[in-house]
Design a protein around this motif. Structure first.
Motif, PDB file in Angstrom:
ATOM      1  N   LYS A   1      10.837   3.531  -9.225  1.00  0.00           N
ATOM      2  CA  LYS A   1      11.559   2.909  -8.118  1.00  0.00           C
ATOM      3  C   LYS A   1      11.162   3.525  -6.785  1.00  0.00           C
ATOM      4  N   ILE A   2      11.000   4.841  -6.757  1.00  0.00           N
ATOM      5  CA  ILE A   2      10.566   5.516  -5.529  1.00  0.00           C
ATOM      6  C   ILE A   2       9.169   5.045  -5.128  1.00  0.00           C
ATOM      7  N   GLU A   3       8.305   4.872  -6.110  1.00  0.00           N
ATOM      8  CA  GLU A   3       6.948   4.408  -5.821  1.00  0.00           C
ATOM      9  C   GLU A   3       6.953   2.994  -5.248  1.00  0.00           C
ATOM     10  N   ASP A   4       7.765   2.100  -5.838  1.00  0.00           N
ATOM     11  CA  ASP A   4       7.766   0.697  -5.423  1.00  0.00           C
ATOM     12  C   ASP A   4       8.482   0.488  -4.093  1.00  0.00           C
ATOM     13  N   GLU A   5       9.627   1.141  -3.899  1.00  0.00           N
ATOM     14  CA  GLU A   5      10.439   0.882  -2.716  1.00  0.00           C
ATOM     15  C   GLU A   5      10.029   1.723  -1.509  1.00  0.00           C
ATOM     16  N   LYS A   6       9.639   2.972  -1.741  1.00  0.00           N
ATOM     17  CA  LYS A   6       9.322   3.867  -0.626  1.00  0.00           C
ATOM     18  C   LYS A   6       7.832   4.121  -0.457  1.00  0.00           C
ATOM     19  N   GLY A   7       7.032   3.697  -1.423  1.00  0.00           N
ATOM     20  CA  GLY A   7       5.596   3.919  -1.318  1.00  0.00           C
ATOM     21  C   GLY A   7       5.200   5.373  -1.438  1.00  0.00           C
TER      22      GLY A   7
ATOM     23  N   ARG B   1       0.830  -1.196   0.000  1.00  0.00           N
ATOM     24  CA  ARG B   1       0.000   0.000   0.000  1.00  0.00           C
ATOM     25  C   ARG B   1       0.869   1.253   0.000  1.00  0.00           C
ATOM     26  N   PRO B   2       0.558   2.240  -0.860  1.00  0.00           N
ATOM     27  CA  PRO B   2       1.368   3.471  -0.871  1.00  0.00           C
ATOM     28  C   PRO B   2       1.264   4.217   0.454  1.00  0.00           C
ATOM     29  N   LEU B   3       2.364   4.843   0.835  1.00  0.00           N
ATOM     30  CA  LEU B   3       2.364   5.641   2.056  1.00  0.00           C
ATOM     31  C   LEU B   3       1.714   6.997   1.820  1.00  0.00           C
ATOM     32  N   VAL B   4       2.107   7.680   0.747  1.00  0.00           N
ATOM     33  CA  VAL B   4       1.594   9.025   0.496  1.00  0.00           C
ATOM     34  C   VAL B   4       1.554   9.281  -1.008  1.00  0.00           C
ATOM     35  N   VAL B   5       0.527  10.001  -1.431  1.00  0.00           N
ATOM     36  CA  VAL B   5       0.414  10.489  -2.809  1.00  0.00           C
ATOM     37  C   VAL B   5       0.603  12.001  -2.762  1.00  0.00           C
TER      38      VAL B   5
ATOM     39  N   ALA C   1      15.757  17.389  -9.028  1.00  0.00           N
ATOM     40  CA  ALA C   1      16.135  17.573  -7.623  1.00  0.00           C
ATOM     41  C   ALA C   1      15.709  16.399  -6.746  1.00  0.00           C
ATOM     42  N   TRP C   2      14.425  16.011  -6.770  1.00  0.00           N
ATOM     43  CA  TRP C   2      13.973  14.999  -5.811  1.00  0.00           C
ATOM     44  C   TRP C   2      12.908  14.044  -6.344  1.00  0.00           C
ATOM     45  N   MET C   3      12.199  14.423  -7.372  1.00  0.00           N
ATOM     46  CA  MET C   3      11.088  13.588  -7.830  1.00  0.00           C
ATOM     47  C   MET C   3      11.544  12.453  -8.739  1.00  0.00           C
ATOM     48  N   GLY C   4      12.505  12.741  -9.590  1.00  0.00           N
ATOM     49  CA  GLY C   4      12.949  11.739 -10.541  1.00  0.00           C
ATOM     50  C   GLY C   4      11.998  11.620 -11.720  1.00  0.00           C
ATOM     51  N   ALA C   5      12.357  10.781 -12.653  1.00  0.00           N
ATOM     52  CA  ALA C   5      11.533  10.556 -13.835  1.00  0.00           C
ATOM     53  C   ALA C   5      11.790   9.146 -14.351  1.00  0.00           C
TER      54      ALA C   5
ATOM     55  N   ILE D   1       4.233   8.321  -4.067  1.00  0.00           N
ATOM     56  CA  ILE D   1       3.792   8.607  -5.433  1.00  0.00           C
ATOM     57  C   ILE D   1       3.693  10.115  -5.600  1.00  0.00           C
ATOM     58  N   ALA D   2       4.321  10.645  -6.634  1.00  0.00           N
ATOM     59  CA  ALA D   2       4.313  12.089  -6.891  1.00  0.00           C
ATOM     60  C   ALA D   2       3.793  12.348  -8.298  1.00  0.00           C
ATOM     61  N   ARG D   3       2.888  13.315  -8.410  1.00  0.00           N
ATOM     62  CA  ARG D   3       2.325  13.699  -9.700  1.00  0.00           C
ATOM     63  C   ARG D   3       2.158  15.214  -9.760  1.00  0.00           C
ATOM     64  N   PHE D   4       2.410  15.773 -10.950  1.00  0.00           N
ATOM     65  CA  PHE D   4       2.099  17.175 -11.185  1.00  0.00           C
ATOM     66  C   PHE D   4       0.599  17.304 -11.446  1.00  0.00           C
ATOM     67  N   VAL D   5      -0.035  18.247 -10.761  1.00  0.00           N
ATOM     68  CA  VAL D   5      -1.488  18.408 -10.848  1.00  0.00           C
ATOM     69  C   VAL D   5      -1.799  19.689 -11.618  1.00  0.00           C
TER      70      VAL D   5
END
Length: 334
Positions: free
Chosen positions: A146-152, A113-117, A136-140, A154-158
């Motif tokens: 990898k950040i989504e799978d390992e750290k849970g 389960r993701p920790l934070v969106v 800087a920090w979000m990656g692409a 999820i980051a998106r531009f809104v």
């Protein structure tokens, strides 16, 4: 006469010895009482410490542990031992060459389960800011995945959609007393413009966002939201509602596209609030509303706040986080 004296001396000696014996017995009884009381006190303290330790381990807080809970703990320990034994057998089987084709690989996608969106509120002309955040920090690409799978995390531009000519015409008709003929002309021009466009919705700004999203796949586009400065609160609510309906995460965060985030620190901070169902992490704003244009903190919409001219307490700031329950509440009551 001598017999009487000797009898008196003998009697006094017996009395002295009896008094000495009584004193010795009293001292012994007193010491024994202190010893027993000390042992009882020590045992009581040990019982309290053991109870607190069991409460801490089993997560029962300050409540007493029932027999059922104790049996559950014992059963869990037994299951843990069996699991450890099975893992050892599995390792031995792998060493001998027996590997099941149904076992997942180490690098397979995690279903946890993701920790934070995180919703990064951005604008049409902020591509340079988005590129800076990606570096800087979000990656692409694979880094983002990898950040989504390992750290849970999820980051998106809104972002929403462009303010269309049709909406512009209706707005001016009601608020600026334009003539009906002018409104009809604007609507006709907008319809002709949209018919001449490609299959992408909206104007060139919308299409540029769609093209950028095809390359990066890191946008959350709110199709029913119109991009405008005064619509930022609604944009935030729309993000929370959409994210809560599409991700089963513990937290949802709003952040502006000029903020550089330490995602490891954010993850560690939010991990301490996972067991709390209703959480808000951020700043709250309230205070006086200034209606004078010469004032540094002039509020253009001061007339919306009534005679009191005070802000109601509300979430504010470059970033804040809400838990899943609050995001669901926003989704239901927006």
């Amino acid at each position: 006469m001598q017999t009487k004296v000797s009898n008196a001396n003998r009697h006094s000696g017996i009395v002295i010895r009896s008094r000495t014996s009584t004193m010795m017995l009293s001292m012994f009884a007193t010491l024994a009482s202190f010893y027993v009381a000390g042992r009882l006190w020590q045992d009581a303290e040990e019982r309290v410490l053991l109870t607190k330790e069991l409460d801490r381990i089993t997560g029962q807080g300050h409540s007493a542990i029932s027999v059922d809970d104790t049996l559950k703990i014992i059963a869990c320990r037994e299951q843990k031992k069996k699991l450890s034994a099975l893992e050892m057998e599995l390792v031995a089987a792998r060493q001998e060459g027996f590997v099941s084709s149904h076992l997942p690989e180490k690098n397979s996608i995690s279903n946890k389960r993701p920790l934070v969106v995180i919703g990064i509120l951005t604008g049409f002309s902020h591509k340079s800011k988005r590129d800076a955040i990606r570096k800087a920090w979000m990656g692409a690409g694979k880094v983002l995945k990898k950040i989504e799978d390992e750290k849970g995390i999820i980051a998106r531009f809104v972002i929403g959609r462009r303010y269309h000519f049709f909406c512009f015409a209706i707005f001016h008709f009601f608020f600026f007393n334009c003539s009906l003929l002018e409104v009809i002309l604007v609507v006709a021009v907008s319809l002709r413009f949209e018919l001449s466009c490609s299959s992408n919705r909206g104007d060139s700004l919308d299409r540029s966002i769609d093209n950028e999203n095809k390359e990066t796949n890191d946008f959350l586009i709110l199709e029913n939201h119109v991009e405008a400065l005064e619509e930022q609160p609604n944009k935030t609510k729309s993000f929370f509602a959409y994210a809560a309906e599409n991700w089963d995460a513990d937290f949802f965060a709003k952040i502006n596209d000029d903020v550089y985030l330490n995602i490891d620190a954010l993850g560690n901070t939010l991990a301490g609030y996972v067991d709390k169902p209703r959480v808000y992490v951020g700043c709250m704003k309230s205070g006086e509303v200034f209606s004078e244009q010469s004032h540094r903190w002039y509020e253009p919409d001061w007339w919306k706040f009534g005679d009191g001219k005070t802000y109601f307490r509300h979430a504010s700031g470059e970033m804040f986080v809400v838990s899943k329950a609050l995001a669901k509440f926003i989704s239901i009551n927006r």
